[in-house]
Design a protein around this motif. Structure first.
Motif, PDB file in Angstrom:
ATOM      1  N   GLY A  12       2.728   5.247   6.496  1.00  0.00           N
ATOM      2  CA  GLY A  12       2.377   5.388   5.077  1.00  0.00           C
ATOM      3  C   GLY A  12       1.487   6.588   4.794  1.00  0.00           C
TER       4      GLY A  12
ATOM      5  N   ASP B 241       3.015  -2.369  -6.341  1.00  0.00           N
ATOM      6  CA  ASP B 241       1.792  -2.377  -5.540  1.00  0.00           C
ATOM      7  C   ASP B 241       0.893  -1.198  -5.911  1.00  0.00           C
ATOM      8  OD1 ASP B 241       2.759  -0.190  -4.103  1.00  0.00           O
ATOM      9  OD2 ASP B 241       2.032  -0.957  -2.186  1.00  0.00           O
TER      10      ASP B 241
ATOM     11  N   LYS C 222      -1.327   1.565  -4.252  1.00  0.00           N
ATOM     12  CA  LYS C 222      -1.495   2.152  -2.915  1.00  0.00           C
ATOM     13  C   LYS C 222      -2.803   2.894  -2.716  1.00  0.00           C
ATOM     14  CE  LYS C 222       3.239   2.770  -1.324  1.00  0.00           C
ATOM     15  NZ  LYS C 222       4.162   2.669  -2.465  1.00  0.00           N
TER      16      LYS C 222
ATOM     17  N   ASP D 274      -5.794   4.484  -9.616  1.00  0.00           N
ATOM     18  CA  ASP D 274      -4.902   5.165  -8.669  1.00  0.00           C
ATOM     19  C   ASP D 274      -5.423   6.534  -8.260  1.00  0.00           C
ATOM     20  OD1 ASP D 274      -3.227   3.009  -8.642  1.00  0.00           O
ATOM     21  OD2 ASP D 274      -1.787   3.843 -10.067  1.00  0.00           O
TER      22      ASP D 274
ATOM     23  N   ASN E 217      -4.356   7.394   0.043  1.00  0.00           N
ATOM     24  CA  ASN E 217      -3.351   6.340   0.138  1.00  0.00           C
ATOM     25  C   ASN E 217      -3.785   5.289   1.156  1.00  0.00           C
ATOM     26  OD1 ASN E 217      -0.985   6.122  -1.376  1.00  0.00           O
ATOM     27  ND2 ASN E 217      -0.157   7.983  -0.448  1.00  0.00           N
TER      28      ASN E 217
ATOM     29  N   GLY F 108      -1.949  -0.564   0.834  1.00  0.00           N
ATOM     30  CA  GLY F 108      -1.748  -1.298  -0.418  1.00  0.00           C
ATOM     31  C   GLY F 108      -2.987  -2.138  -0.713  1.00  0.00           C
TER      32      GLY F 108
END
Ligand code: AMP
Ligand code: GLY
Length: 427
Positions: free
Chosen positions: A156, A218, A220, A226, A230, A233
């Motif tokens: 991720g 979700d 992240k 936001d 990252n 989640g």
């Protein structure tokens, strides 16, 4: 029947929680599991790198159904290995072969697959050492933002999005020259930026037919609204207001159906979950990524919204009889808030004692926890997810946060704004 779930996250705890409600479920094992799965199942301390050890545990515990939670063992060929074992011919497996797992294991493979089957996705270019120079020049004609993705699995963390041309060029050079992501970074995809609303769809397929599970959104990034780095989640919501009937029909027709048919046409037998990470661009769905497993923390909101016996659905998938089944959803909203260790997703400490009070407002799904000498301690970045169920987004969230207020350890962090964008859309 006895079931073995591979993995150790909130996803695996939520899967075990749902499967345990089935009348067909006898014993559940989770390998390696966590401090939460230990209370509803038996944790097995298996080395997931050692496929023979997994095969031996399947025989020892007379496992009938294996569910592979994370992508790593799938991409490394666990399912192929077990399918080769003569003594495990009766074993039912939820999870694709290494070939099918390439949909997640290689972003270039996934893009080429989508192009072959006319599945909407962002335009892209593959960059390697050989064409790096010309790409750096060619990027000057691209509109920002620039999206760069390492080809292979990068936990991720293999995506860079930047507005600045020079930064994008520098990052691309570094990615390729320095192999920042090791083997995963030998190839990099330069992708067009898709501007829109993100939502995830999930299906369980037997390779021919499929059932669509509740959709989810979700969150992240580590920071409110936001922002910041990252993470795996920080929270999730299901259902998602803008994924209305019309949008779902488009997703099914333009994305899910051609994906399943594409796998069949290419002779890839795929029995398991497919997670479609989508971007709704002016109401049109585009695939941002495929994953060959359920999402985490999405599973923590998807499982509670599935009505009835999920184990029967999984068995039907493994037996290739999904066409005979119909999935039903609960109408309520489910939200989950992930409580994390201070410092996550960068450096964080483990080993803090966790005190859990009365969390009955919400369902606690453990992630980075473990029992040690009778104490529950933190054992990862994402520690525990609290899932609230309610008539509205607001009610579900208030239960998630009320549950979270009852969980304590030194350095507990969480996002206070899960669902903020959906609230702005009137959910
Ligand atoms: P991925 O690992 O491919 O899911 O990418 C991680 C995140 O980056 C996604 O969840 C999106 O928020 C964002 N992202 C990836 N690709 C794009 C794209 N082409 N356009 C806009 N955002 C993207
Ligand atoms: N929550 C995103 C994932 O599971 O990949």
């Amino acid at each position: 029947m006895n079931i073995l779930i591979i993995g150790s996250g909130g996803r695996e705890h939520a899967l075990a929680w749902k499967i345990k409600q089935s009348s067909k479920c006898e014993r559940i094992y989770v390998a390696p599991g966590n401090g939460g799965t230990e209370s509803i199942a038996t944790n097995l301390h298996l080395n997931l790198e050692d496929f023979q050890e997994i095969a031996d545990a399947i025989t020892e515990h007379t496992i009938s159904l294996l569910i592979v939670g994370p992508e790593e063992p799938l991409v490394r060929g666990l399912v192929d290995f077990l399918n080769e074992e003569k003594s495990l011919k009766q074993l039912k497996i939820i999870g694709p072969s290494a070939k099918g797992a390439q949909l997640e294991g290689s972003k270039e493979y996934a893009k080429e697959f989508m192009i072959r089957h006319k599945i909407p996705t962002a335009a892209y270019k593959t960059v390697t050492k050989e064409n790096l120079k010309e790409t750096l020049k060619y990027m000057e004609q691209w509109e920002p933002p620039y999206v760069l993705k390492a080809d292979g699995l990068a936990g991720g963390k293999g995506v860079i999005i930047t507005e600045e041309l020079e930064e994008a060029q520098r990052s691309l050079t570094q990615l390729i020259a320095n192999k920042k992501f090791g083997k995963a970074g030998e190839k990099v995809l330069l992708e067009k930026f898709l501007s829109g609303l993100e939502v995830s769809f999930f299906v369980i397929t037997d390779g021919k037919d499929y059932q669509i599970l509740p959709e989810a959104k979700d969150y992240k990034r580590i920071g409110e609204r936001d922002t910041g780095l990252n993470t795996g989640g920080m929270g999730a919501v299901s259902p998602v207001v803008f994924a209305d009937r019309d949008f779902k029909e488009k997703v099914n027709k333009q994305i899910i159906k051609p994906t399943i048919e594409g796998l069949q046409k290419e002779g890839i037998h795929y029995c398991g979950f497919i997670f479609f990470g989508l971007m709704a661009v002016n109401g049109q769905p585009y695939v941002v990524e495929y994953n060959v497993r359920m999402g985490d923390p999405e599973t923590e909101v998807v499982m509670p919204r599935i009505k009835g016996d999920f184990l029967k659905l999984l068995v039907a998938a493994a037996d290739r009889s999904l066409a005979e089944r119909e999935i039903e959803y609960e109408k309520f909203t489910a939200t989950t808030v992930v409580y994390v260790s201070q410092g996550y997703p960068e450096h964080y400490e483990k080993g803090h004692e966790i005190i859990i009070g009365d969390t009955k407002a919400a369902l606690p799904f453990h992630a980075g926890t473990k029992m040690e000498e009778g104490k529950l301690i933190t054992n990862g970045g994402r520690v525990i997810a609290l899932t609230g169920l309610g008539e509205s987004l607001k009610e579900a969230l208030s239960k998630s946060y009320a549950g979270g207020d009852e969980v304590h350890w030194e350095g507990k962090k969480f996002r206070q704004d899960i669902g903020f964008d959906l609230k702005a859309l009137g959910q």
